[in-house]
Design an enzyme around this catalytic site. Structure first.
Site, PDB file in Angstrom:
ATOM      1  N   ARG A   1     -31.275   9.155  13.141  1.00 15.43           N
ATOM      2  CA  ARG A   1     -32.553   9.126  12.442  1.00 15.43           C
ATOM      3  C   ARG A   1     -33.633   8.527  13.346  1.00 15.43           C
ATOM      4  O   ARG A   1     -33.353   7.809  14.300  1.00 15.43           O
ATOM      5  CB  ARG A   1     -32.454   8.294  11.162  1.00 15.43           C
TER       6      ARG A   1
ATOM      7  N   LYS B   1     -28.906   3.196   7.378  1.00 18.73           N
ATOM      8  CA  LYS B   1     -29.422   2.637   6.129  1.00 18.73           C
ATOM      9  C   LYS B   1     -28.537   1.481   5.670  1.00 18.73           C
ATOM     10  O   LYS B   1     -27.321   1.518   5.812  1.00 18.73           O
ATOM     11  CB  LYS B   1     -29.471   3.725   5.060  1.00 18.73           C
TER      12      LYS B   1
ATOM     13  N   HIS C   1     -36.753  14.514  12.372  1.00 14.51           N
ATOM     14  CA  HIS C   1     -35.757  14.856  11.354  1.00 14.51           C
ATOM     15  C   HIS C   1     -35.309  16.317  11.472  1.00 14.51           C
ATOM     16  O   HIS C   1     -34.170  16.645  11.137  1.00 14.51           O
ATOM     17  CB  HIS C   1     -36.306  14.595   9.959  1.00 14.51           C
TER      18      HIS C   1
ATOM     19  N   ARG D   1     -32.595  16.299  13.828  1.00 15.80           N
ATOM     20  CA  ARG D   1     -31.371  15.816  13.155  1.00 15.80           C
ATOM     21  C   ARG D   1     -30.709  16.970  12.400  1.00 15.80           C
ATOM     22  O   ARG D   1     -29.485  17.146  12.465  1.00 15.80           O
ATOM     23  CB  ARG D   1     -31.739  14.676  12.217  1.00 15.80           C
TER      24      ARG D   1
ATOM     25  N   HIS E   1     -23.979   9.672   6.646  1.00 14.80           N
ATOM     26  CA  HIS E   1     -24.171   9.925   5.224  1.00 14.80           C
ATOM     27  C   HIS E   1     -23.138   9.142   4.417  1.00 14.80           C
ATOM     28  O   HIS E   1     -21.944   9.178   4.707  1.00 14.80           O
ATOM     29  CB  HIS E   1     -24.020  11.422   4.908  1.00 14.80           C
TER      30      HIS E   1
ATOM     31  N   TYR F   1     -25.792  21.438   4.637  1.00  9.25           N
ATOM     32  CA  TYR F   1     -25.793  22.211   5.884  1.00  9.25           C
ATOM     33  C   TYR F   1     -24.856  23.415   5.788  1.00  9.25           C
ATOM     34  O   TYR F   1     -25.058  24.412   6.479  1.00  9.25           O
ATOM     35  CB  TYR F   1     -25.397  21.311   7.054  1.00  9.25           C
TER      36      TYR F   1
END
Length: 302
Positions: free
Chosen positions: A146, A170, A242, A245, A268, A277
């Site tokens: 990210r 995150k 992004h 990414r 994730h 995806y």
């Protein structure tokens, strides 16, 4: 009754004129669907089934998007909460009505031809900005990290001997991303050029500010680099970190990577976030099938 509600949200709730007009139009459409004028509306004659029929009509007959239908249902729900609070009704008929699900947009990504080294790398990469910008594009594309993760990199996170990069995603969750020989070589060239202009400032990627001082790379500069470089080779409307990414994930999937491996590389928390995806790739398969198979339904067929 409806006008009292509109006065309430305008005066007491201080909603904007635009929002009040939108609520007015949505409630008027609801009334007209049942053949009433707004002044004749009788809430006692409406039940959950009527609200559902209104939603279905908007979706199937009028062609409204799920987003539009959800907004109109939100207006009706606000109206019924007002009626319930003022004692005009004893039951909120919108409470058990489920709003239509929003269609998640598929991620956009750069084409393989747009990511070719000869397309995106500056040939005369002999100065610090060029070396840095080349590395930024390639690192985003080859790791899928990210934007915030890249900006947070320190020298200690980039472990060349182990051929890996440590990132903190995150909620500060740590993960390790492997890197290849070409990227390692680009990193060594960047570090060599960086050492000539600064002894370090705490972060891996740096920039020069208006006072000609070497400072940590910021979000605006990073975005500008990606937008400028990818805008030269891609026809996409959006050129951002992004999108690179997304391109990393799609490239991995198209070349046989396991979906759970991609999940771990992207950081994730849920596999569901990664599975979008697979939809992108399946859409590509559908297009190829329709274009190539003689029995497929082509757009130009009647």
């Amino acid at each position: 009754m409806i006008q009292h509600f509109l006065d309430y949200i305008a005066i007491e709730k201080k909603y904007s004129d635009k929002t009040v007009r939108a609520y007015r139009d949505d409630l008027r459409d609801f009334c007209l669907f049942f053949g009433w004028s707004p002044s004749d509306f009788d809430p006692s004659k409406v039940d959950e089934g009527d609200v559902r029929r209104w939603l279905v009509s908007m979706m199937d007959e009028q062609g409204h998007s799920p987003r539009s239908v959800r907004r109109r249902l939100s207006a009706l729900r606000s109206f019924y909460r007002f009626l319930l609070r003022t004692g005009i009704v004893k039951k909120d008929v919108t409470l058990l009505v489920t709003a239509p699900k929003m269609d998640k947009p598929l991620p956009v990504f750069f084409k393989p031809s747009e990511m070719a080294e000869e397309a995106i790398l500056e040939k005369a990469a002999d100065d610090f900005p060029s070396l840095r910008d080349n590395l930024i594009i390639q690192m985003l594309y080859q790791t899928g990290m990210r934007q915030a993760e890249m900006l947070g990199l320190t020298d200690e996170d980039v472990r060349l001997e182990a051929a890996e990069i440590r990132v903190f995603g995150k909620r500060k969750k740590e993960r390790i991303i492997p890197i290849g020989e070409k990227l390692i070589a680009m990193i060594r060239d960047y570090l060599s050029a960086r050492s000539e202009i600064t002894a370090g400032c705490g972060t891996f990627f740096v920039r020069e500010n208006r006072e000609k001082q070497i400072v940590p790379m910021n979000k605006d500069t990073l975005y500008a680099i990606v937008r400028s470089r990818m805008g030269e080779v891609s026809t996409l409307k959006k050129h951002s970190p992004h999108v690179l990414r997304h391109t990393f994930a799609t490239t991995m999937l198209d070349n046989g990577a396991d979906i759970r491996t991609i999940q771990q590389l992207l950081g994730h928390a849920s596999l569901a976030a990664t599975q979008i995806y697979t939809h992108t790739t399946f859409e590509q398969i559908q297009k190829a099938y329709k274009a190539a198979h003689p029995r497929a339904k082509h757009n130009n067929n009647s």
